[in-house]
Design a protein around this motif. Structure first.
Motif, PDB file in Angstrom:
ATOM      1  N   SER A  40       0.842  -1.201   0.000  1.00 50.41           N
ATOM      2  CA  SER A  40       0.000   0.000   0.000  1.00 50.41           C
ATOM      3  C   SER A  40       0.875   1.248   0.000  1.00 50.41           C
ATOM      4  O   SER A  40       2.033   1.173   0.412  1.00 50.41           O
ATOM      5  CB  SER A  40      -0.813   0.096   1.295  1.00 50.41           C
ATOM      6  N   GLY A  77       2.378   4.263   1.841  1.00 54.35           N
ATOM      7  CA  GLY A  77       2.577   4.579   3.251  1.00 54.35           C
ATOM      8  C   GLY A  77       2.887   3.396   4.152  1.00 54.35           C
ATOM      9  O   GLY A  77       2.874   3.523   5.369  1.00 54.35           O
ATOM     10  N   GLU A  90      -1.956  -0.818   9.276  1.00 51.88           N
ATOM     11  CA  GLU A  90      -2.964  -1.013   8.219  1.00 51.88           C
ATOM     12  C   GLU A  90      -4.068  -1.983   8.585  1.00 51.88           C
ATOM     13  O   GLU A  90      -5.104  -2.030   7.906  1.00 51.88           O
ATOM     14  CB  GLU A  90      -2.293  -1.594   6.960  1.00 51.88           C
ATOM     15  N   LYS A 105      -5.509  -7.262   5.709  1.00 48.19           N
ATOM     16  CA  LYS A 105      -5.173  -6.897   4.339  1.00 48.19           C
ATOM     17  C   LYS A 105      -4.813  -8.092   3.434  1.00 48.19           C
ATOM     18  O   LYS A 105      -5.206  -8.111   2.276  1.00 48.19           O
ATOM     19  CB  LYS A 105      -4.079  -5.819   4.301  1.00 48.19           C
ATOM     20  N   TYR A 157      -6.716  -8.434  -0.114  1.00 56.27           N
ATOM     21  CA  TYR A 157      -5.914  -8.211  -1.327  1.00 56.27           C
ATOM     22  C   TYR A 157      -5.095  -9.477  -1.585  1.00 56.27           C
ATOM     23  O   TYR A 157      -3.864  -9.440  -1.570  1.00 56.27           O
ATOM     24  CB  TYR A 157      -5.024  -6.973  -1.162  1.00 56.27           C
ATOM     25  N   ARG A 167      12.270   2.375  12.355  1.00 53.81           N
ATOM     26  CA  ARG A 167      12.573   3.406  13.348  1.00 53.81           C
ATOM     27  C   ARG A 167      13.502   2.875  14.440  1.00 53.81           C
ATOM     28  O   ARG A 167      14.483   3.518  14.800  1.00 53.81           O
ATOM     29  CB  ARG A 167      11.267   3.916  13.967  1.00 53.81           C
ATOM     30  N   SER A 176      -6.049   4.724   0.391  1.00 56.39           N
ATOM     31  CA  SER A 176      -5.207   3.533   0.447  1.00 56.39           C
ATOM     32  C   SER A 176      -5.932   2.414   1.179  1.00 56.39           C
ATOM     33  O   SER A 176      -6.846   2.682   1.958  1.00 56.39           O
ATOM     34  CB  SER A 176      -3.947   3.811   1.280  1.00 56.39           C
ATOM     35  N   PRO A 177      -5.460   1.174   1.016  1.00 59.27           N
ATOM     36  CA  PRO A 177      -5.919   0.122   1.928  1.00 59.27           C
ATOM     37  C   PRO A 177      -5.501   0.478   3.360  1.00 59.27           C
ATOM     38  O   PRO A 177      -4.400   0.975   3.580  1.00 59.27           O
ATOM     39  CB  PRO A 177      -5.138  -1.115   1.460  1.00 59.27           C
ATOM     40  N   GLY A 178      -6.396   0.248   4.310  1.00 58.40           N
ATOM     41  CA  GLY A 178      -6.020   0.416   5.721  1.00 58.40           C
ATOM     42  C   GLY A 178      -6.053   1.841   6.235  1.00 58.40           C
ATOM     43  O   GLY A 178      -5.556   2.116   7.329  1.00 58.40           O
ATOM     44  N   THR A 221      -1.087   7.662   9.886  1.00 60.57           N
ATOM     45  CA  THR A 221      -0.022   6.649   9.876  1.00 60.57           C
ATOM     46  C   THR A 221       0.648   6.509   8.516  1.00 60.57           C
ATOM     47  O   THR A 221       1.649   5.818   8.401  1.00 60.57           O
ATOM     48  CB  THR A 221      -0.591   5.274  10.263  1.00 60.57           C
ATOM     49  N   GLU A 222       0.101   7.139   7.476  1.00 54.58           N
ATOM     50  CA  GLU A 222       0.605   6.928   6.109  1.00 54.58           C
ATOM     51  C   GLU A 222       1.705   7.887   5.692  1.00 54.58           C
ATOM     52  O   GLU A 222       2.399   7.642   4.705  1.00 54.58           O
ATOM     53  CB  GLU A 222      -0.527   7.125   5.090  1.00 54.58           C
ATOM     54  N   ASP A 271       3.157  13.023   2.919  1.00 54.68           N
ATOM     55  CA  ASP A 271       3.523  13.275   1.517  1.00 54.68           C
ATOM     56  C   ASP A 271       2.568  12.653   0.508  1.00 54.68           C
ATOM     57  O   ASP A 271       2.720  12.874  -0.691  1.00 54.68           O
ATOM     58  CB  ASP A 271       4.945  12.752   1.259  1.00 54.68           C
ATOM     59  N   LYS A 272       1.599  11.874   0.969  1.00 53.58           N
ATOM     60  CA  LYS A 272       0.778  11.115   0.026  1.00 53.58           C
ATOM     61  C   LYS A 272       0.027  11.976  -0.995  1.00 53.58           C
ATOM     62  O   LYS A 272      -0.046  11.599  -2.164  1.00 53.58           O
ATOM     63  CB  LYS A 272      -0.175  10.157   0.762  1.00 53.58           C
ATOM     64  N   LYS A 315      -7.424   8.491  11.790  1.00 49.74           N
ATOM     65  CA  LYS A 315      -6.521   7.912  12.798  1.00 49.74           C
ATOM     66  C   LYS A 315      -5.692   8.998  13.495  1.00 49.74           C
ATOM     67  O   LYS A 315      -4.497   8.791  13.772  1.00 49.74           O
ATOM     68  CB  LYS A 315      -5.564   6.870  12.168  1.00 49.74           C
ATOM     69  N   LEU A 330      -3.408   8.541  16.472  1.00 50.43           N
ATOM     70  CA  LEU A 330      -2.066   7.969  16.315  1.00 50.43           C
ATOM     71  C   LEU A 330      -1.040   8.999  15.856  1.00 50.43           C
ATOM     72  O   LEU A 330       0.110   8.649  15.537  1.00 50.43           O
ATOM     73  CB  LEU A 330      -2.098   6.793  15.333  1.00 50.43           C
ATOM     74  N   CYS A 379       3.137   8.421  15.629  1.00 50.35           N
ATOM     75  CA  CYS A 379       3.633   8.429  14.241  1.00 50.35           C
ATOM     76  C   CYS A 379       4.410   9.695  13.905  1.00 50.35           C
ATOM     77  O   CYS A 379       4.867   9.831  12.767  1.00 50.35           O
ATOM     78  CB  CYS A 379       2.467   8.293  13.264  1.00 50.35           C
ATOM     79  N   ALA A 380       4.530  10.621  14.846  1.00 52.57           N
ATOM     80  CA  ALA A 380       5.196  11.906  14.580  1.00 52.57           C
ATOM     81  C   ALA A 380       4.613  12.563  13.335  1.00 52.57           C
ATOM     82  O   ALA A 380       5.316  13.079  12.470  1.00 52.57           O
ATOM     83  CB  ALA A 380       6.715  11.721  14.450  1.00 52.57           C
TER      84      ALA A 380
END
Lengths: 231, 231
Positions: A40, A42, A148, A152, A156, A203, B40-42, B147-148, B151-152, B170, B173, B177-178
């Motif tokens: 996916s 991300g 995610e 999934k 998928y 990370r 996206s998925p998720g 969480t993705e 930049d998406k 989300k 989170l 996830c910063a």
């Protein structure tokens, strides 16, 4: 009209398959291990590659990467910091990489393939379409992040079924996401029995050493003479 | 061959566009607000819809949902717990929904459209291909999870550019996830200037009331006579 479209798509695919087979022969002849990373958007393909390239370079190996995106060359710039050679493919709206795009980038890069050990191809973020396009890789690796959801692979199935290995990424976020690791692994195994599953966090570095050891083994196998070959 | 493929694809798309236009007329005539949710998925389309359907049902509104997935009817079963009518489309490997699939499900469901207030269509998880297929919706809503990565929108500009609203999901989170919320909003605005952006957490309920208020406004507008119409 649908039938005609499908016929022409089959034609396009088989042209892609022929080109991918030729690429695979070149990669094998050069002793180059080529991996096609799919997931996916991300999921953290670029973050895993950043860690992987830096570790391989530090260990004296010779990795390279080719990165696909619809737009921007952000990922190539991130990865180039490792010191490894990196090229960006901007697909300009196309939802997957194709063997012809890869071949064109390899020509443009002018890399001597037998002076490389690993080539990582980061596909466009998409859990559907890249499954249908062979790039000539020896190994297809499907990534799934802890953020995610464990379901999934079931939703998928084609892309996870066509993968040679799976990587569960962002495992440092498993707690906040209430991620059920055992369920994710069992869903992966349901879709692709026996698939090797790595669990990583780019990370914290969790799992990276195991992943690198597996890559090194796969690369060493490439250099082994096959059965029946006299050494 | 590429030219022929593109011509036939254009033919398929324009057939889809005609069907979508007919659906849009039916939806308008019924006073039904139809939203096409893409991500996206998720990213959490189903979790946002669970919250949304439950709140609308509790408030006495009449929502329905149609959910697209390559495989499984897990999402439809999750959403049906709200009490709203729900149908699942299994696309069997196709990477997006098309107007014909939606029309067929509406026929099979036999819903009286003028007895519904909202229809939510949850598209296949894919940030590329659903952008090209109009389903006759009045509003396309693109989701992006904390969480993705921020930049998406830059990396998948077509789908965010074609959206009427964006939802950052989300958000609970964001800390682990910063996630840089201001950067995500500015990236959305770079791709689609002026787009309304909602920030939600289906887990904590953050932002859901604002999202519901916006939905109610859009639905109320549908019932307004247009300029020049005598009441």
């Amino acid at each position: 009209m649908t039938t005609r479209l499908l016929e022409i798509r089959a034609g396009v695919l088989s042209k892609n398959d022929r080109l991918a087979a030729a690429l695979r022969e070149r990669f094998q002849a050069a002793g180059l291990l080529v991996l096609n990373l799919v997931s996916s958007p991300g999921t953290g393909k670029t973050a895993l590659l950043e860690r992987t390239l830096a570790a391989l370079v530090a260990a004296g190996a010779r990795p390279a990467a080719i990165v696909g995106d619809l737009a921007t060359d952000n990922d190539a710039r991130r990865l180039a910091r490792s010191g490894a050679p990196v090229r960006q493919i901007e697909t300009d709206g196309i939802c997957h990489l194709e063997a012809a795009m890869l071949a064109a980038q390899l020509d443009a890069a002018g890399w001597a393939l037998d002076e490389l050990d690993y080539l990582f191809i980061e596909n466009v973020g998409n859990l559907v379409c890249p499954a249908s396009y062979d790039l000539g890789e020896q190994l297809r690796v499907a990534l799934l992040s802890a953020t995610e959801g464990e379901d999934k692979p079931l939703k998928y199935p084609v892309i996870f079924n066509s993968a040679d290995a799976a990587v569960i990424t962002k495992h440092d976020l498993a707690g906040p996401c209430a991620f059920d690791h055992a369920l994710a692994v069992s869903n992966l195994a349901a879709v692709r029995p026996g698939i090797p599953v790595f669990t990583t966090s780019a990370r914290t570095g969790e799992g990276i050493a195991t992943w690198l050891a597996w890559l090194a083994e796969r690369r060493a196998e490439l250099r082994q003479p096959g059965p029946g070959v006299q050494s």
